[in-house]
Design a protein around this motif. Sequence first.
Motif, PDB file in Angstrom:
ATOM      1  N   UNK A  42      35.558  37.616  12.541  1.00  7.54           N
ATOM      2  CA  UNK A  42      35.666  38.318  11.278  1.00  7.54           C
ATOM      3  C   UNK A  42      34.300  38.698  10.731  1.00  7.54           C
ATOM      4  N   UNK A 107      31.511  52.633  10.126  1.00  8.66           N
ATOM      5  CA  UNK A 107      31.879  52.267  11.492  1.00  8.66           C
ATOM      6  C   UNK A 107      30.937  51.256  12.114  1.00  8.66           C
TER       7      UNK A 107
ATOM      8  N   UNK B   9      45.143  33.972  16.798  1.00 12.64           N
ATOM      9  CA  UNK B   9      43.972  34.728  17.251  1.00 12.64           C
ATOM     10  C   UNK B   9      44.391  35.877  18.167  1.00 12.64           C
ATOM     11  N   UNK B  33      43.522  41.155   1.151  1.00 11.09           N
ATOM     12  CA  UNK B  33      43.485  42.454   1.819  1.00 11.09           C
ATOM     13  C   UNK B  33      43.902  42.305   3.282  1.00 11.09           C
ATOM     14  N   UNK B  35      43.125  44.607   6.737  1.00  8.71           N
ATOM     15  CA  UNK B  35      42.458  45.724   7.396  1.00  8.71           C
ATOM     16  C   UNK B  35      42.858  45.721   8.869  1.00  8.71           C
ATOM     17  N   UNK B  37      41.031  47.084  12.575  1.00  8.31           N
ATOM     18  CA  UNK B  37      39.751  47.529  13.110  1.00  8.31           C
ATOM     19  C   UNK B  37      39.952  48.081  14.499  1.00  8.31           C
ATOM     20  N   UNK B  42      36.241  52.070  12.846  1.00  6.12           N
ATOM     21  CA  UNK B  42      35.803  51.080  11.872  1.00  6.12           C
ATOM     22  C   UNK B  42      36.962  50.309  11.278  1.00  6.12           C
ATOM     23  N   UNK B  43      36.768  49.798  10.077  1.00  6.07           N
ATOM     24  CA  UNK B  43      37.810  49.051   9.375  1.00  6.07           C
ATOM     25  C   UNK B  43      38.556  49.983   8.434  1.00  6.07           C
ATOM     26  N   UNK B  44      39.855  49.914   8.486  1.00  5.38           N
ATOM     27  CA  UNK B  44      40.683  50.732   7.601  1.00  5.38           C
ATOM     28  C   UNK B  44      41.641  49.823   6.835  1.00  5.38           C
ATOM     29  N   UNK B  88      42.891  45.078  16.217  1.00  5.57           N
ATOM     30  CA  UNK B  88      42.431  43.835  15.609  1.00  5.57           C
ATOM     31  C   UNK B  88      42.778  43.905  14.132  1.00  5.57           C
ATOM     32  N   UNK B  90      42.447  42.176  10.425  1.00  9.36           N
ATOM     33  CA  UNK B  90      41.573  41.287   9.661  1.00  9.36           C
ATOM     34  C   UNK B  90      42.108  41.102   8.250  1.00  9.36           C
ATOM     35  N   UNK B 106      36.370  36.997   5.017  1.00  8.76           N
ATOM     36  CA  UNK B 106      37.275  37.412   6.082  1.00  8.76           C
ATOM     37  C   UNK B 106      37.751  36.228   6.920  1.00  8.76           C
ATOM     38  N   UNK B 107      38.962  36.371   7.451  1.00  7.17           N
ATOM     39  CA  UNK B 107      39.411  35.493   8.510  1.00  7.17           C
ATOM     40  C   UNK B 107      38.820  35.956   9.840  1.00  7.17           C
ATOM     41  N   UNK B 108      39.125  35.241  10.910  1.00 11.57           N
ATOM     42  CA  UNK B 108      38.571  35.561  12.215  1.00 11.57           C
ATOM     43  C   UNK B 108      39.335  36.631  12.970  1.00 11.57           C
ATOM     44  N   UNK B 111      44.087  39.561  17.170  1.00 14.77           N
ATOM     45  CA  UNK B 111      44.123  40.697  18.096  1.00 14.77           C
ATOM     46  C   UNK B 111      45.558  40.855  18.582  1.00 14.77           C
TER      47      UNK B 111
END
Lengths: 115, 115
Positions: A42, A107, B9, B33, B35, B37, B42-44, B88, B90, B106-108, B111
């Motif tokens: 993360x 990104x 995980x 939240x 997200x 990735x 990137x992260x959305x 992934x 998050x 964030x968490x880890x 996937x």
Amino acid sequence: SQQGEEDPQALSIQEGENATMNCSYKTSINNLQWYRQNSGRGLVHLILIRSNEREKHSGRLRVTLDTSKKSSSLLITASRAADTASYFCATVRPAGGTSYGKLTFGQGTILTVHP
Amino acid sequence: DVKVTQSSRYLVKRTGEKVFLECVQDMDHENMFWYRQDPGLGLRLIYFSYDVKMKEKGDIPEGYSVSREKKERFSLILESASTNQTSMYLCASSFLPGTYNSPLHFGNGTRLTVT
């Protein structure tokens, strides 16, 4: 579209060198944050700079913000192999109404520090 | 230290299955939240919640729903998993409602692979 865009996309340096990453954004912001992500993990918050601040330091990190150019930079001094990671900027836009901090991420820049 | 725990995980699911991704935080944070990735994107932000039973759509909510029955737990639900939801995921949480100057924890990550 992504609010923050990092530059370069990838950066490879030797241990002991400085690493500079840049972030550009498009709309006005409340604050800008930098995060780090080790491979497969993360994100970890590094530093937050408010829109009325120009520079901030935290250990070997130095962040600058230029709201007139809508850009920020992250400088890591005296880099170490352990700094190898992806680095993301995230912006928080001013918003009214609900009380939340919605971040929009770029990104990322992949930094590799060779021992 | 804040701990954000994601229940899995790695997860492999079949197309059409209903999938639950669980996230728990231990710091009494109001905001949570989800997200996703993806490389090159990137992260959305999918969904976020600023209080129990409250939820707001993020940038890409289609195909997802969320549940926040307790303050510490935020679940992401894929009603009918599709291969384009392989990603992934998050989870993150933050404090200080009413301001935007609060970093995300964030968490880890989970996937998820949908086959």
